[in-house]
Scaffold this motif. Structure first.
Motif, mmCIF file in Angstrom:
data_model
loop_
_atom_site.group_PDB
_atom_site.id
_atom_site.type_symbol
_atom_site.label_atom_id
_atom_site.label_comp_id
_atom_site.label_asym_id
_atom_site.label_seq_id
_atom_site.Cartn_x
_atom_site.Cartn_y
_atom_site.Cartn_z
ATOM 1 N N PHE A 97 -1.649 -13.877 -1.204
ATOM 2 C CA PHE A 97 -2.842 -13.051 -0.982
ATOM 3 C C PHE A 97 -3.027 -12.922 0.524
ATOM 4 O O PHE A 97 -3.097 -13.934 1.229
ATOM 5 N N ILE A 98 -3.083 -11.692 1.034
ATOM 6 C CA ILE A 98 -3.356 -11.468 2.455
ATOM 7 C C ILE A 98 -4.680 -10.724 2.563
ATOM 8 O O ILE A 98 -4.790 -9.567 2.154
ATOM 9 N N GLY A 99 -5.685 -11.389 3.086
ATOM 10 C CA GLY A 99 -6.993 -10.783 3.258
ATOM 11 C C GLY A 99 -7.284 -10.541 4.726
ATOM 12 O O GLY A 99 -6.846 -11.301 5.592
ATOM 13 N N ALA A 148 -9.133 -20.389 -6.092
ATOM 14 C CA ALA A 148 -9.680 -21.208 -7.179
ATOM 15 C C ALA A 148 -9.228 -20.697 -8.542
ATOM 16 O O ALA A 148 -8.785 -21.479 -9.398
ATOM 17 N N TRP A 149 -9.296 -19.376 -8.765
ATOM 18 C CA TRP A 149 -8.969 -18.807 -10.075
ATOM 19 C C TRP A 149 -7.496 -19.010 -10.442
ATOM 20 O O TRP A 149 -7.157 -19.091 -11.621
ATOM 21 N N SER A 150 -6.635 -19.076 -9.426
ATOM 22 C CA SER A 150 -5.201 -19.277 -9.698
ATOM 23 C C SER A 150 -4.828 -20.755 -9.736
ATOM 24 O O SER A 150 -3.638 -21.093 -9.818
ATOM 25 N N ASN A 151 -5.834 -21.624 -9.667
ATOM 26 C CA ASN A 151 -5.580 -23.070 -9.593
ATOM 27 C C ASN A 151 -4.693 -23.410 -8.402
ATOM 28 O O ASN A 151 -3.790 -24.251 -8.489
ATOM 29 N N ALA A 152 -4.961 -22.728 -7.286
ATOM 30 C CA ALA A 152 -4.271 -22.949 -6.005
ATOM 31 C C ALA A 152 -2.803 -22.557 -6.046
ATOM 32 O O ALA A 152 -2.040 -22.887 -5.132
ATOM 33 N N LYS A 153 -2.381 -21.818 -7.093
ATOM 34 C CA LYS A 153 -0.985 -21.369 -7.136
ATOM 35 C C LYS A 153 -0.747 -20.193 -6.197
ATOM 36 O O LYS A 153 0.364 -20.021 -5.679
ATOM 37 N N THR A 154 -1.761 -19.364 -5.991
ATOM 38 C CA THR A 154 -1.637 -18.272 -5.029
ATOM 39 C C THR A 154 -1.762 -18.820 -3.625
ATOM 40 O O THR A 154 -2.670 -19.598 -3.321
ATOM 41 N N PHE A 155 -0.858 -18.415 -2.765
ATOM 42 C CA PHE A 155 -0.867 -18.826 -1.354
ATOM 43 C C PHE A 155 -1.765 -17.841 -0.607
ATOM 44 O O PHE A 155 -1.467 -16.646 -0.535
ATOM 45 N N PHE A 180 -13.064 -13.109 -1.927
ATOM 46 C CA PHE A 180 -11.983 -12.974 -2.892
ATOM 47 C C PHE A 180 -10.804 -13.872 -2.536
ATOM 48 O O PHE A 180 -10.084 -14.343 -3.423
ATOM 49 N N ALA A 181 -10.609 -14.124 -1.251
ATOM 50 C CA ALA A 181 -9.616 -15.111 -0.849
ATOM 51 C C ALA A 181 -10.000 -16.482 -1.391
ATOM 52 O O ALA A 181 -9.162 -17.202 -1.970
ATOM 53 N N LEU A 182 -11.265 -16.830 -1.236
ATOM 54 C CA LEU A 182 -11.742 -18.112 -1.759
ATOM 55 C C LEU A 182 -11.644 -18.131 -3.286
ATOM 56 O O LEU A 182 -11.240 -19.132 -3.882
ATOM 57 N N SER A 213 -8.267 -9.174 -10.451
ATOM 58 C CA SER A 213 -8.141 -9.876 -11.720
ATOM 59 C C SER A 213 -6.693 -10.319 -11.916
ATOM 60 O O SER A 213 -5.774 -9.823 -11.275
ATOM 61 N N ALA A 214 -6.491 -11.279 -12.837
ATOM 62 C CA ALA A 214 -5.154 -11.783 -13.139
ATOM 63 C C ALA A 214 -4.285 -10.654 -13.707
ATOM 64 O O ALA A 214 -4.802 -9.689 -14.267
#
Length: 335
Positions: A84-86, A100-107, A94-96, A77-78
């Motif tokens: 993010f390393i999966g 999406a949930w971070s609006n592509a801000k998470t690398f 959860f990587a996918l 969760s935020a």
């Protein structure tokens, strides 16, 4: 600290997301630690599991991943991380999702072949022998790992007051795996491995240091216990402190069964001769993996004759970390 071309003002928040299995988590931790050697980061480890029937579905077909988590899983969760390393099948939804949930801000970095189009991630780091291709795909030999010379030195110094360094040389680390999808170690093969390594000990007057995997079957374990353990100064069977990094650090040679990509890659990261012990079953893609190690001078099949050679340590995790930071910096500048 080496620069990646862009240094963040604050430590980067990094999530490691896996199902918690030791071999899977070690790959993600290894990459995070290699990133930390280049830039300041704050790491959070998250272990997750999917409930049935979601665990039966392909990773790309789980519509509401957060609702599929078991009750003992860590929350996803935020606030979302910078990176993010999966690693492993369970982490893929959860990587996918986080992308999406971070609006592509998470690398988003995914280790291994995710079995999903690589374009759904920022970087995919599969083993070279999986032959996955794409503009954002960085194939590496073997798997990311946590092996560094400093870590091995510390492990040796901490192991029972450094008694390992007092053992007769040459010292031989023996890394025994076990059952996987296509390979196994039969009792007969376990006896053959034991006899061949006992012969090495007799011929050299050196020291055998063995560790068995959780995947080693009871039948094979009994053979190793009967025919190998009496010749070993260390014989580890998953009880007490694991001497694995310490015996890698003190070894002059390393023997590793052919079923394990992780153990062979970790062995090759030491720069010491790696001898591959044959196992039962079909090697499949592992044949290409062993060939890639051989081309780099890291490993050779063990045919009963001890050989000595040298090569530069295989530092694929460091290469991957540098590439991840470079790609992250490029995306950050673009945004």
């Amino acid at each position: 600290m080496r620069s990646a071309g862009y240094q963040p003002a604050e430590p980067l928040s990094v999530w490691i997301v896996t199902d918690g299995r030791a071999g899977i988590e070690a790959q993600a931790l290894g990459l995070a630690e290699a990133i930390a050697r280049r830039a300041p980061i704050a790491v959070t480890t998250k272990r997750i599991r999917l409930r049935t029937p979601w665990s039966w579905l392909p990773p790309g077909f789980i519509p509401a991943a957060q609702d599929a988590l078991t009750i003992e899983s860590d929350p996803i969760s935020a606030p979302w991380p910078d990176i993010f390393i999966g690693c492993g099948r369970a982490s893929v939804p959860f990587a996918l999702g986080v992308r999406a949930w971070s609006n592509a801000k998470t690398f988003v970095v995914q280790l291994q072949d995710p079995r999903v189009n690589p374009r759904e991630f920022d970087v995919v780091i599969p083993p070279l022998h999986d032959e996955l291709e794409g503009q954002n795909v960085l194939p590496i030999v073997g798997a990311c790992n946590r092996i560094t010379s400093e870590r091995l030195e510390n492990a040796v110094s901490q192991y029972k007051s450094s008694q390992l360094e007092e053992l007769p040389s040459p010292r031989f680390a023996i890394l025994i795996g076990g059952k996987s999808k296509r390979q196994d170690i039969s009792p007969a093969r376990a006896r053959e491995i034991s006899d061949s390594l006992a012969a090495v000990q007799r011929e050299t007057g050196g020291t055998l240091l063995a560790t068995l995997s959780r995947r080693t079957s009871d039948a094979a374990r009994m053979q190793f216990r009967t025919w190998l353990a009496p010749h070993c100064a260390v014989f580890y069977e998953n009880e007490g402190a694991n001497p694995y990094p310490a015996i890698l650090g003190v070894a002059d040679h390393i023997f590793v069964t052919a079923d394990s990509v992780n153990m062979a890659t970790e062995a090759a990261a030491t720069g010491k001769p790696v001898h591959i012990l044959a196992v039962d079953g079909q090697l499949g893609k592992l044949t290409k993996f062993h060939q890639s190690l051989a081309r780099r001078g890291c490993a050779r099949p063990f045919n009963g004759r001890l050989e000595t050679w040298s090569y530069p340590p295989l530092l694929e995790t460091d290469r991957a970390a540098a590439a991840v930071l470079t790609a992250w910096a490029a995306k950050h500048r673009a945004n």
